[in-house]
Design an enzyme around this catalytic site. Structure first.
Site, PDB file in Angstrom:
ATOM      1  N   ARG A  99       0.845  -1.192   0.000  1.00  0.00           N
ATOM      2  CA  ARG A  99       0.000   0.000   0.000  1.00  0.00           C
ATOM      3  C   ARG A  99       0.883   1.247   0.000  1.00  0.00           C
ATOM      4  O   ARG A  99       1.957   1.269   0.621  1.00  0.00           O
ATOM      5  CB  ARG A  99      -0.892   0.037   1.248  1.00  0.00           C
ATOM      6  CG  ARG A  99      -2.069  -0.936   1.197  1.00  0.00           C
ATOM      7  CD  ARG A  99      -3.121  -0.509   0.180  1.00  0.00           C
ATOM      8  NE  ARG A  99      -4.277  -1.394   0.139  1.00  0.00           N
ATOM      9  CZ  ARG A  99      -4.449  -2.378  -0.761  1.00  0.00           C
ATOM     10  NH1 ARG A  99      -3.547  -2.608  -1.689  1.00  0.00           N
ATOM     11  NH2 ARG A  99      -5.548  -3.100  -0.734  1.00  0.00           N
ATOM     12  N   HIS A 114      -0.655   0.041  -9.809  1.00  0.00           N
ATOM     13  CA  HIS A 114      -1.394  -0.873  -8.917  1.00  0.00           C
ATOM     14  C   HIS A 114      -1.908  -2.104  -9.678  1.00  0.00           C
ATOM     15  O   HIS A 114      -3.113  -2.384  -9.702  1.00  0.00           O
ATOM     16  CB  HIS A 114      -2.567  -0.141  -8.232  1.00  0.00           C
ATOM     17  CG  HIS A 114      -3.017  -0.829  -6.960  1.00  0.00           C
ATOM     18  ND1 HIS A 114      -3.447  -0.164  -5.853  1.00  0.00           N
ATOM     19  CD2 HIS A 114      -3.083  -2.148  -6.647  1.00  0.00           C
ATOM     20  CE1 HIS A 114      -3.778  -1.043  -4.896  1.00  0.00           C
ATOM     21  NE2 HIS A 114      -3.572  -2.266  -5.367  1.00  0.00           N
TER      22      HIS A 114
HETATM   23  N1  LIG Z   1      -0.373  -4.240  -5.338  1.00  0.00           N
HETATM   24  C1  LIG Z   1      -1.362  -5.078  -5.496  1.00  0.00           C
HETATM   25  O1  LIG Z   1      -1.811  -5.313  -6.606  1.00  0.00           O
HETATM   26  C2  LIG Z   1      -1.921  -5.800  -4.305  1.00  0.00           C
HETATM   27  C3  LIG Z   1      -2.837  -6.835  -4.504  1.00  0.00           C
HETATM   28  C4  LIG Z   1      -3.328  -7.524  -3.409  1.00  0.00           C
HETATM   29  C5  LIG Z   1      -2.921  -7.170  -2.117  1.00  0.00           C
HETATM   30  N2  LIG Z   1      -2.046  -6.143  -1.968  1.00  0.00           N
HETATM   31  C6  LIG Z   1      -1.549  -5.775  -0.629  1.00  0.00           C
HETATM   32  O2  LIG Z   1      -0.564  -6.719  -0.264  1.00  0.00           O
HETATM   33  C7  LIG Z   1      -0.432  -6.724   1.165  1.00  0.00           C
HETATM   34  C8  LIG Z   1      -0.347  -8.155   1.672  1.00  0.00           C
HETATM   35  O3  LIG Z   1      -1.585  -8.804   1.485  1.00  0.00           O
HETATM   36  P1  LIG Z   1      -1.868 -10.264   2.108  1.00  0.00           P
HETATM   37  O4  LIG Z   1      -3.209 -10.695   1.643  1.00  0.00           O
HETATM   38  O5  LIG Z   1      -0.691 -11.155   1.887  1.00  0.00           O
HETATM   39  O6  LIG Z   1      -1.896  -9.909   3.682  1.00  0.00           O
HETATM   40  P2  LIG Z   1      -2.185 -10.892   4.893  1.00  0.00           P
HETATM   41  O7  LIG Z   1      -2.488 -12.267   4.405  1.00  0.00           O
HETATM   42  O8  LIG Z   1      -3.166 -10.215   5.779  1.00  0.00           O
HETATM   43  O9  LIG Z   1      -0.770 -10.985   5.644  1.00  0.00           O
HETATM   44  C9  LIG Z   1      -0.192  -9.927   6.315  1.00  0.00           C
HETATM   45  C10 LIG Z   1       1.180 -10.346   6.860  1.00  0.00           C
HETATM   46  O10 LIG Z   1       1.802  -9.209   7.458  1.00  0.00           O
HETATM   47  C11 LIG Z   1       2.198  -9.531   8.790  1.00  0.00           C
HETATM   48  N3  LIG Z   1       2.081  -8.353   9.656  1.00  0.00           N
HETATM   49  C12 LIG Z   1       0.972  -7.613   9.916  1.00  0.00           C
HETATM   50  N4  LIG Z   1       1.261  -6.625  10.761  1.00  0.00           N
HETATM   51  C13 LIG Z   1       2.575  -6.746  11.068  1.00  0.00           C
HETATM   52  C14 LIG Z   1       3.456  -6.039  11.911  1.00  0.00           C
HETATM   53  N5  LIG Z   1       3.053  -4.983  12.634  1.00  0.00           N
HETATM   54  N6  LIG Z   1       4.746  -6.465  11.980  1.00  0.00           N
HETATM   55  C15 LIG Z   1       5.177  -7.529  11.284  1.00  0.00           C
HETATM   56  N7  LIG Z   1       4.376  -8.253  10.460  1.00  0.00           N
HETATM   57  C16 LIG Z   1       3.095  -7.860  10.357  1.00  0.00           C
HETATM   58  C17 LIG Z   1       1.244 -10.611   9.233  1.00  0.00           C
HETATM   59  O11 LIG Z   1       1.838 -11.328  10.288  1.00  0.00           O
HETATM   60  P3  LIG Z   1       1.070 -12.540  11.007  1.00  0.00           P
HETATM   61  O12 LIG Z   1       0.939 -13.614   9.942  1.00  0.00           O
HETATM   62  O13 LIG Z   1       1.959 -12.948  12.071  1.00  0.00           O
HETATM   63  O14 LIG Z   1      -0.268 -12.012  11.421  1.00  0.00           O
HETATM   64  C18 LIG Z   1       1.096 -11.419   7.930  1.00  0.00           C
HETATM   65  O15 LIG Z   1       2.166 -12.320   7.812  1.00  0.00           O
HETATM   66  C19 LIG Z   1      -1.591  -5.911   1.692  1.00  0.00           C
HETATM   67  O16 LIG Z   1      -1.154  -4.598   1.982  1.00  0.00           O
HETATM   68  C20 LIG Z   1      -2.543  -5.852   0.512  1.00  0.00           C
HETATM   69  O17 LIG Z   1      -3.386  -4.745   0.574  1.00  0.00           O
HETATM   70  C21 LIG Z   1      -1.534  -5.461  -3.032  1.00  0.00           C
END
Ligand SMILES: NC(=O)c1ccc[n+]([C@@H]2O[C@H](COP(=O)([O-])OP(=O)(O)OC[C@H]3O[C@@H](n4cnc5c(N)ncnc54)[C@H](OP(=O)(O)O)[C@@H]3O)[C@@H](O)[C@H]2O)c1
Length: 310
Positions: free
Chosen positions: A225, A273
């Site tokens: 993000r 994006h």
């Molecule tokens: N650019 C694009 O096209 C696109 C597309 C889709 C998604 N995204 C973005 O990609 C990102 C990842 O998505 P996702 O679905 O993989 O997320 P997710 O499944 O919710 O996983 C988040 C990860 O971040 C870790 N985390 C959260 N807060 C933390 C902190 N304070 N310190 C250390 N680690 C932390 C979590 O740890 P735990 O496992 O220990 O909880 C988890 O491993 C998001 O920001 C999403 O919006 C971007």
């Protein structure tokens, strides 16, 4: 079951309404603008909802984010409290992110920008880089997308690290958990990939202090993000040379304003994006399945945790 649909584009909203009508026969599905009886709405399917819209449905039971992140829903200051949120994930989304991360890590690893510059100058310039096992790449966030990206990088042979909140075991990846391990995770990292969710704890995490802990000449890839990045700190780190290049897919304001310095910066690659967009047909099937599951059982596999922020 009345389902209200909203996306910032009217055309896309109608497209999603028609697709969900086809997938959920018998359900009453309409654009938020076309809902006559707001008290009948139990489900909302949204991307970047307008602040206050969701609060107009007094009997809302669930909100579906048309995307993996829920930050765009939580950003609504009038969001009704305690309404569960379902996110939309799936194999396509993970696969696309694997591709994007592999593409840009390899590009930085092999210094493609320098190679293309040499071509433009008709300069037969061989760039020698270390082999992947001698290149340290770190992935911040080891959730659905980060874990898959780390696995992919490890499969390509990179010395791969991952950082998350809780402990993880991923084959071939050196994992770090918790804020106390961040410095150790960053130390010596040459290519950093951000796949954290946007929460209070992670907003602005890509800042001067963090850049300073990376290896000199490191590259940064932000595909999570825009709010994770302090734009001016990246520009300063590029100017000093401590950060060599950056690939940015997400921005504070999207579309990225045409006068933003990132557009013209020689060391920044901007993508709009697109790292991992939900394929609409697949996303529609996932959303329909999750809505059905939620209506029948009160839950589904893709429930987000609003209190946690992701
Ligand atoms: N650019 C694009 O096209 C696109 C597309 C889709 C998604 N995204 C973005 O990609 C990102 C990842 O998505 P996702 O679905 O993989 O997320 P997710 O499944 O919710 O996983 C988040 C990860 O971040 C870790 N985390 C959260 N807060 C933390 C902190 N304070 N310190 C250390 N680690 C932390 C979590 O740890 P735990 O496992 O220990 O909880 C988890 O491993 C998001 O920001 C999403 O919006 C971007």
């Amino acid at each position: 079951m009345t389902v209200a649909v909203y996306l910032p584009s009217e055309e896309k909203t109608h497209w999603w309404v028609e697709m969900l009508q086809g997938l959920l026969p018998g359900w009453d599905i309409a654009s938020i603008e076309d809902i006559k009886d707001r008290a009948a709405v139990k489900h909302a399917v949204v991307w970047r909802p307008r602040p206050g819209d969701l609060a107009t449905f007094p009997h809302l039971e669930v909100i579906v984010s048309i995307g993996a992140g829920i930050d765009h829903v939580l950003a609504d200051p009038e969001l009704p409290a305690d309404v569960p949120i379902i996110r939309t994930v799936g194999d396509d989304l993970t696969q696309r992110m694997r591709e994007y991360v592999a593409l840009h890590v390899l590009r930085h690893h092999r210094d493609m920008p320098r190679q293309l510059q040499a071509q433009a100058e008709k300069d037969w310039h061989a760039i020698v880089v270390p082999v992947a096992p001698n290149r340290t790449v770190g992935v911040m966030g080891l959730g659905n997308l980060g874990a898959a990206a780390a696995e992919t990088l490890s499969g390509l042979g990179f010395a791969t690290r991952g950082w998350s909140k809780s402990e993880k075991t991923i084959q071939g990846v050196e994992t770090y958990a918790g804020a106390g391990t961040l410095d150790a995770f960053l130390s010596g990292c040459e290519i950093l990939v951000n796949l954290l969710p946007l929460t209070d704890a992670t907003t602005g995490i890509l800042k001067a202090d963090l850049f300073g802990k990376l290896a000199p000449g490191a590259c940064v890839i932000n595909c999570a993000r825009g709010g994770h990045l302090v734009d001016d700190d990246l520009l300063a780190a590029l100017k000093s040379g401590h950060i060599k290049q950056a690939t940015l897919d997400v921005f504070h304001i999207e579309p990225l304003p045409t006068d933003h310095p990132f557009w013209d910066h020689p060391a920044i690659t901007v993508t709009p994006h697109v790292a991992s967009q939900i394929d609409a047909a697949t996303g529609g099937r996932l959303i329909a399945a999750n809505l059905k599951s939620f209506a029948e059982t009160g839950t589904c596999p893709d429930m987000a945790d609003a209190a946690r922020g992701y």
